[in-house]
Design a protein around this motif. Structure first.
Motif, PDB file in Angstrom:
ATOM      1  N   VAL A 130      97.250 -39.274  -8.231  1.00 14.65           N
ATOM      2  CA  VAL A 130      97.692 -38.016  -6.289  1.00 14.65           C
ATOM      3  C   VAL A 130      96.692 -37.420  -6.264  1.00 14.65           C
ATOM      4  O   VAL A 130      95.544 -36.735  -6.408  1.00 14.65           O
ATOM      5  CB  VAL A 130      98.279 -36.661  -7.125  1.00 14.65           C
ATOM      6  N   THR A 131      96.242 -37.881  -4.770  1.00 16.77           N
ATOM      7  CA  THR A 131      94.905 -37.092  -4.425  1.00 16.77           C
ATOM      8  C   THR A 131      95.365 -35.761  -3.684  1.00 16.77           C
ATOM      9  O   THR A 131      95.397 -36.054  -1.736  1.00 16.77           O
ATOM     10  CB  THR A 131      95.223 -38.390  -2.721  1.00 16.77           C
ATOM     11  N   TYR A 132      95.090 -35.044  -4.268  1.00 14.41           N
ATOM     12  CA  TYR A 132      95.773 -33.740  -3.824  1.00 14.41           C
ATOM     13  C   TYR A 132      94.445 -33.007  -2.507  1.00 14.41           C
ATOM     14  O   TYR A 132      95.184 -31.924  -2.062  1.00 14.41           O
ATOM     15  CB  TYR A 132      95.339 -32.702  -4.833  1.00 14.41           C
ATOM     16  N   GLY A 133      93.344 -33.714  -2.293  1.00 16.66           N
ATOM     17  CA  GLY A 133      92.261 -33.161  -1.713  1.00 16.66           C
ATOM     18  C   GLY A 133      92.742 -33.707  -0.419  1.00 16.66           C
ATOM     19  O   GLY A 133      93.164 -32.755   0.440  1.00 16.66           O
ATOM     20  N   VAL A 134      93.537 -35.228  -0.478  1.00 19.04           N
ATOM     21  CA  VAL A 134      93.689 -35.721   0.841  1.00 19.04           C
ATOM     22  C   VAL A 134      95.107 -35.088   1.864  1.00 19.04           C
ATOM     23  O   VAL A 134      95.051 -34.587   2.536  1.00 19.04           O
ATOM     24  CB  VAL A 134      93.709 -37.021   0.750  1.00 19.04           C
ATOM     25  N   ILE A 135      95.945 -34.512   0.144  1.00 17.90           N
ATOM     26  CA  ILE A 135      97.092 -34.721   1.032  1.00 17.90           C
ATOM     27  C   ILE A 135      97.272 -32.761   1.288  1.00 17.90           C
ATOM     28  O   ILE A 135      97.864 -32.231   2.212  1.00 17.90           O
ATOM     29  CB  ILE A 135      97.882 -34.765  -0.490  1.00 17.90           C
ATOM     30  N   ARG A 136      96.182 -31.561   0.835  1.00 20.84           N
ATOM     31  CA  ARG A 136      95.995 -30.812   1.196  1.00 20.84           C
ATOM     32  C   ARG A 136      95.263 -30.331   2.174  1.00 20.84           C
ATOM     33  O   ARG A 136      95.825 -29.945   2.863  1.00 20.84           O
ATOM     34  CB  ARG A 136      95.189 -29.280  -0.011  1.00 20.84           C
ATOM     35  N   ALA A 137      94.861 -31.300   2.628  1.00 17.32           N
ATOM     36  CA  ALA A 137      93.655 -31.133   4.217  1.00 17.32           C
ATOM     37  C   ALA A 137      94.704 -31.788   5.275  1.00 17.32           C
ATOM     38  O   ALA A 137      94.671 -30.874   6.370  1.00 17.32           O
ATOM     39  CB  ALA A 137      92.793 -31.801   3.911  1.00 17.32           C
ATOM     40  N   VAL A 138      95.305 -32.843   5.239  1.00 18.10           N
ATOM     41  CA  VAL A 138      96.233 -32.885   6.176  1.00 18.10           C
ATOM     42  C   VAL A 138      97.121 -32.123   6.132  1.00 18.10           C
ATOM     43  O   VAL A 138      97.602 -32.139   7.655  1.00 18.10           O
ATOM     44  CB  VAL A 138      96.746 -34.476   5.344  1.00 18.10           C
ATOM     45  N   ASN A 139      97.723 -31.948   4.869  1.00 18.54           N
ATOM     46  CA  ASN A 139      98.617 -30.407   5.231  1.00 18.54           C
ATOM     47  C   ASN A 139      98.286 -29.554   6.258  1.00 18.54           C
ATOM     48  O   ASN A 139      99.305 -28.734   7.112  1.00 18.54           O
ATOM     49  CB  ASN A 139      99.619 -30.337   3.994  1.00 18.54           C
ATOM     50  N   GLU A 140      97.345 -28.875   5.901  1.00 22.37           N
ATOM     51  CA  GLU A 140      96.467 -27.764   6.165  1.00 22.37           C
ATOM     52  C   GLU A 140      96.582 -27.923   7.581  1.00 22.37           C
ATOM     53  O   GLU A 140      96.990 -27.239   8.195  1.00 22.37           O
ATOM     54  CB  GLU A 140      96.062 -27.330   5.379  1.00 22.37           C
ATOM     55  N   VAL A 141      96.397 -28.784   8.522  1.00 20.50           N
ATOM     56  CA  VAL A 141      95.706 -29.195   9.883  1.00 20.50           C
ATOM     57  C   VAL A 141      96.734 -29.584  10.523  1.00 20.50           C
ATOM     58  O   VAL A 141      96.980 -29.174  11.913  1.00 20.50           O
ATOM     59  CB  VAL A 141      94.599 -30.117   9.299  1.00 20.50           C
ATOM     60  N   PHE A 142      97.751 -30.439   9.652  1.00 16.21           N
ATOM     61  CA  PHE A 142      98.336 -31.135  10.993  1.00 16.21           C
ATOM     62  C   PHE A 142     100.111 -31.265  10.068  1.00 16.21           C
ATOM     63  O   PHE A 142     101.387 -31.201  11.081  1.00 16.21           O
ATOM     64  CB  PHE A 142      98.554 -32.845  10.510  1.00 16.21           C
ATOM     65  N   GLY A 143     100.549 -30.626   9.194  1.00 19.87           N
ATOM     66  CA  GLY A 143     101.913 -30.690   8.416  1.00 19.87           C
ATOM     67  C   GLY A 143     102.074 -31.583   7.677  1.00 19.87           C
ATOM     68  O   GLY A 143     100.981 -32.632   7.214  1.00 19.87           O
ATOM     69  N   LYS A 144     103.181 -31.755   8.219  1.00 22.34           N
ATOM     70  CA  LYS A 144     103.604 -33.199   7.346  1.00 22.34           C
ATOM     71  C   LYS A 144     102.970 -34.410   8.215  1.00 22.34           C
ATOM     72  O   LYS A 144     103.986 -34.732   9.622  1.00 22.34           O
ATOM     73  CB  LYS A 144     105.283 -33.466   7.059  1.00 22.34           C
ATOM     74  N   PRO A 145     102.751 -35.483   8.056  1.00 24.41           N
ATOM     75  CA  PRO A 145     102.395 -36.326   8.764  1.00 24.41           C
ATOM     76  C   PRO A 145     103.101 -37.374   8.360  1.00 24.41           C
ATOM     77  O   PRO A 145     104.101 -37.557   7.651  1.00 24.41           O
ATOM     78  CB  PRO A 145     100.895 -36.969   8.661  1.00 24.41           C
ATOM     79  N   GLN A 146     103.051 -38.757   9.589  1.00 28.32           N
ATOM     80  CA  GLN A 146     103.716 -40.039   9.434  1.00 28.32           C
ATOM     81  C   GLN A 146     103.075 -40.527   8.093  1.00 28.32           C
ATOM     82  O   GLN A 146     102.404 -40.317   7.727  1.00 28.32           O
ATOM     83  CB  GLN A 146     103.779 -40.926  10.606  1.00 28.32           C
ATOM     84  N   ASN A 147     103.535 -41.126   7.642  1.00 28.71           N
ATOM     85  CA  ASN A 147     103.058 -42.101   6.469  1.00 28.71           C
ATOM     86  C   ASN A 147     104.276 -43.480   5.949  1.00 28.71           C
ATOM     87  O   ASN A 147     105.072 -43.227   5.924  1.00 28.71           O
ATOM     88  CB  ASN A 147     103.372 -40.995   5.062  1.00 28.71           C
ATOM     89  N   GLU A 148     103.425 -44.075   5.609  1.00 26.83           N
ATOM     90  CA  GLU A 148     103.441 -45.763   5.053  1.00 26.83           C
ATOM     91  C   GLU A 148     102.734 -46.133   3.942  1.00 26.83           C
ATOM     92  O   GLU A 148     100.883 -46.406   4.506  1.00 26.83           O
ATOM     93  CB  GLU A 148     104.000 -46.698   6.000  1.00 26.83           C
ATOM     94  N   GLY A 149     102.929 -46.420   3.050  1.00 29.64           N
ATOM     95  CA  GLY A 149     101.913 -47.178   1.765  1.00 29.64           C
ATOM     96  C   GLY A 149     100.894 -45.994   1.637  1.00 29.64           C
ATOM     97  O   GLY A 149     101.674 -44.944   1.600  1.00 29.64           O
ATOM     98  N   ALA A 150      99.353 -45.915   1.568  1.00 27.84           N
ATOM     99  CA  ALA A 150      98.541 -44.676   1.001  1.00 27.84           C
ATOM    100  C   ALA A 150      97.795 -44.238   2.979  1.00 27.84           C
ATOM    101  O   ALA A 150      97.159 -43.584   2.963  1.00 27.84           O
ATOM    102  CB  ALA A 150      98.447 -44.880   0.423  1.00 27.84           C
ATOM    103  N   ILE A 151      98.495 -45.263   3.185  1.00 24.70           N
ATOM    104  CA  ILE A 151      97.995 -44.253   4.653  1.00 24.70           C
ATOM    105  C   ILE A 151      99.366 -43.207   5.464  1.00 24.70           C
ATOM    106  O   ILE A 151     100.340 -43.166   5.488  1.00 24.70           O
ATOM    107  CB  ILE A 151      98.214 -45.704   5.632  1.00 24.70           C
ATOM    108  N   TRP A 152      98.405 -42.031   6.342  1.00 25.82           N
ATOM    109  CA  TRP A 152      99.258 -41.000   6.756  1.00 25.82           C
ATOM    110  C   TRP A 152      97.828 -41.516   8.161  1.00 25.82           C
ATOM    111  O   TRP A 152      97.551 -41.658   8.087  1.00 25.82           O
ATOM    112  CB  TRP A 152      98.173 -39.339   6.092  1.00 25.82           C
ATOM    113  N   TRP A 153      99.254 -40.567   9.328  1.00 25.03           N
ATOM    114  CA  TRP A 153      98.853 -40.891  10.336  1.00 25.03           C
ATOM    115  C   TRP A 153      99.212 -39.966  11.681  1.00 25.03           C
ATOM    116  O   TRP A 153     100.398 -39.081  10.916  1.00 25.03           O
ATOM    117  CB  TRP A 153      98.638 -42.172  11.214  1.00 25.03           C
TER     118      TRP A 153
END
Ligand SMILES: C[S@@+](CC[C@H](N)C(=O)[O-])C[C@H]1O[C@@H](n2cnc3c(N)ncnc32)[C@H](O)[C@@H]1O
Length: 201
Positions: free
Chosen positions: A170-193
């Protein structure tokens, strides 16, 4: 092939990047390594008459033990051979992601983030992507394996801001940073956008 030199994106990530890069003319990538994600995006960028700027210091593996050590020139050489047929569509910048701040604000249609993975560094890189990306552009990244609300918050607290930002898949660093700035992003595979249509970021 030497297994130190394998792409960090898989087949599904490749397909998602193909879709995200369709019609995009001004694209930046933070973290290129030997060019897996770059090669996924380049045909669409070329088709659109666009350009890809890749920023990487190629130094991730210089402090590793001998069996994992990789010289920056070994990575760059593999990358340049691989992207040769796109040489007029790609510029490789050897340096820190902060080099992107030398480009004008709002010039990018798409920014792909896949450099350092600790919470602090991903948060910094998202800030730089927000500088580069135009309103209505797309910011995306790699190593987003689950949504924030599905994460164990004790493990998030413990591992998000370690050097790798990672623990047991689990890539906690990526998940926390993305959530903090954007909330829940779109996601497929391991790509968020996210689309930067809304101006509140
Ligand atoms: C996970 S790899 C990128 C993988 C690549 N996107 C692919 O598809 O295979 C991360 C890369 O980011 C680079 N990197 C890490 N921190 C960086 C920083 N602060 N500035 C520039 N490059 C960085 C490393 O040198 C490494 O090549």
């Amino acid at each position: 092939m030497d297994n130190k030199f394998i792409d960090r994106i898989d087949e599904l990530d490749w397909k998602v990047l193909q879709e995200l890069s369709k019609g995009k003319k001004t694209v930046f990538e933070f973290g290129t390594f030997i060019g897996g994600s770059a090669m996924a995006m380049l045909p669409q960028i070329k088709e659109a008459g666009g350009h890809l700027w890749c920023i990487d210091h190629f130094r991730d593996n210089v402090s590793q033990p001998p069996e994992l050590h990789i010289h920056p020139y070994e990575v760059v050489a593999r990358l340049l051979v691989r992207v040769e047929s796109y040489h007029d569509t790609i510029t490789v910048i050897v340096g820190d992601v902060t080099e992107a701040l030398n480009f004008p604000k709002g010039m990018a249609d798409l920014v792909f983030i896949d450099a350092a993975h600790s919470y602090s560094m991903v948060k910094r890189d998202i800030g730089i992507a927000l500088h580069l990306c135009k309103q209505g552009g797309t910011i995306c990244g790699h190593d987003y394996v689950q949504h924030y609300e599905d994460c164990d918050q004790n493990l998030m607290e413990k591992y998000a801001d370690t050097e790798s930002g990672y623990f047991r898949g689990v890539t906690y660093g990526v998940i926390r940073a993305v959530n903090e700035v954007f909330g829940k992003p779109q996601n497929e595979g391991a790509i968020w956008w996210v689309n930067t249509e809304s101006s509140h970021y």
